[in-house]
Motif scaffolding. Sequence first.
Motif, mmCIF file in Angstrom:
data_model
loop_
_atom_site.group_PDB
_atom_site.id
_atom_site.type_symbol
_atom_site.label_atom_id
_atom_site.label_comp_id
_atom_site.label_asym_id
_atom_site.label_seq_id
_atom_site.Cartn_x
_atom_site.Cartn_y
_atom_site.Cartn_z
ATOM 1 N N SER A 55 0.828 -1.207 0.000
ATOM 2 C CA SER A 55 0.000 0.000 0.000
ATOM 3 C C SER A 55 0.863 1.258 0.000
ATOM 4 N N LEU A 56 1.969 1.223 0.755
ATOM 5 C CA LEU A 56 2.900 2.353 0.700
ATOM 6 C C LEU A 56 3.496 2.506 -0.692
ATOM 7 N N ALA A 57 3.847 1.378 -1.296
ATOM 8 C CA ALA A 57 4.371 1.429 -2.665
ATOM 9 C C ALA A 57 3.308 1.928 -3.641
ATOM 10 N N ALA A 58 2.047 1.586 -3.367
ATOM 11 C CA ALA A 58 0.957 2.038 -4.238
ATOM 12 C C ALA A 58 0.817 3.556 -4.201
ATOM 13 N N ILE A 59 0.997 4.145 -3.028
ATOM 14 C CA ILE A 59 0.920 5.609 -2.920
ATOM 15 C C ILE A 59 2.009 6.259 -3.771
ATOM 16 N N ALA A 60 3.232 5.746 -3.658
ATOM 17 C CA ALA A 60 4.336 6.286 -4.463
ATOM 18 C C ALA A 60 4.093 6.051 -5.946
ATOM 19 N N PHE A 97 -7.060 -0.980 -1.698
ATOM 20 C CA PHE A 97 -5.958 -1.614 -0.966
ATOM 21 C C PHE A 97 -5.547 -0.783 0.246
ATOM 22 N N ILE A 98 -5.531 0.538 0.106
ATOM 23 C CA ILE A 98 -5.145 1.388 1.232
ATOM 24 C C ILE A 98 -6.163 1.277 2.360
ATOM 25 N N VAL A 99 -7.453 1.236 2.025
ATOM 26 C CA VAL A 99 -8.491 1.060 3.054
ATOM 27 C C VAL A 99 -8.310 -0.272 3.773
ATOM 28 N N LEU A 100 -8.051 -1.326 3.017
ATOM 29 C CA LEU A 100 -7.847 -2.646 3.627
ATOM 30 C C LEU A 100 -6.576 -2.661 4.479
ATOM 31 N N ALA A 101 -5.550 -1.955 4.045
ATOM 32 C CA ALA A 101 -4.311 -1.892 4.831
ATOM 33 C C ALA A 101 -4.537 -1.154 6.146
ATOM 34 N N ILE A 102 -5.291 -0.066 6.102
ATOM 35 C CA ILE A 102 -5.593 0.680 7.334
ATOM 36 C C ILE A 102 -6.442 -0.175 8.268
ATOM 37 N N TRP A 103 -7.402 -0.890 7.719
ATOM 38 C CA TRP A 103 -8.237 -1.786 8.522
ATOM 39 C C TRP A 103 -7.376 -2.848 9.203
ATOM 40 N N SER A 104 -6.484 -3.473 8.434
ATOM 41 C CA SER A 104 -5.622 -4.519 8.985
ATOM 42 C C SER A 104 -4.643 -3.958 10.009
ATOM 43 N N LEU A 105 -4.079 -2.786 9.739
ATOM 44 C CA LEU A 105 -3.106 -2.203 10.656
ATOM 45 C C LEU A 105 -3.756 -1.772 11.965
ATOM 46 N N SER A 106 -4.922 -1.165 11.875
ATOM 47 C CA SER A 106 -5.615 -0.734 13.097
ATOM 48 C C SER A 106 -6.002 -1.929 13.961
ATOM 49 N N VAL A 129 -11.362 -9.152 -4.468
ATOM 50 C CA VAL A 129 -11.840 -8.147 -5.422
ATOM 51 C C VAL A 129 -10.717 -7.177 -5.779
ATOM 52 N N ALA A 130 -9.977 -6.747 -4.762
ATOM 53 C CA ALA A 130 -8.862 -5.837 -5.004
ATOM 54 C C ALA A 130 -7.794 -6.491 -5.876
ATOM 55 N N GLY A 131 -7.572 -7.793 -5.689
ATOM 56 C CA GLY A 131 -6.603 -8.501 -6.522
ATOM 57 C C GLY A 131 -7.026 -8.550 -7.979
ATOM 58 N N LEU A 132 -8.321 -8.773 -8.228
ATOM 59 C CA LEU A 132 -8.829 -8.762 -9.601
ATOM 60 C C LEU A 132 -8.710 -7.367 -10.217
ATOM 61 N N MET A 133 -8.986 -6.354 -9.422
ATOM 62 C CA MET A 133 -8.834 -4.979 -9.911
ATOM 63 C C MET A 133 -7.373 -4.663 -10.213
#
Length: 207
Positions: A55-60, A97-106, A129-133
């Motif tokens: 997710s961090l790599a996705a932001i960059a 993916f970022i939403v799922l990462a925040i959910w998992s991290l929290s 779903v995110a993987g298919l996207m």
Amino acid sequence: MTIEIIPNWHPILVHFTIALLSVSVVLFLAESFVRKWKLHIQLVTVARWNLWLGSLAAIATVIAGFDAFNSVAHGSEAQHLAMLDHRNWALSTAALFIVLAIWSLSSSLRGKADFRRSKNLVFVSLMAVAGLMLTATGYKGAELVYRHGLGVIPMQVGMTAGHNHSDGGAEQGEGEGHDMKMDMSMEGGEHDEGSESSHEDTGDHQH
């Protein structure tokens, strides 16, 4: 020495994003089938770290993608529409993916990294779903390069001037063929002269 990245950093960063997030999706899907095994904890841990780093790599990657969107030259309407389509898919995929990462991290910070079965089903389904996207986004990004030729330096015209497979190659081939014929005719002439001399010698010997 200046490092020149052609056309920009987006093609480099996107490979790390795709790799990390793809591994995360696969591991989260796998851990849902082995929740009663000791291997489950390791799978979840590795899957979480891949999701967070991806997710961090996705932001960059998205930031570099906007730079590419505004800087890569494109001259046709089809190329522009393809860039818009890829951008929209990329933004939607990265956001999920970022939403799922925040959910998992929290959840991990609260000590509840291992979801219950019902919540885990929702989380893993969204990861799928995110993987298919992500797959669709990567495909559309590849089409920008390999179908529409965006970000690719065109071949220099001078390269074809010195080595042409159509006209120049044909003329060169004809020239080589002509030279070969000349060589063969000369060899044949020498052979004929040798034959004539041998016949004359034979005739003299017979007389």
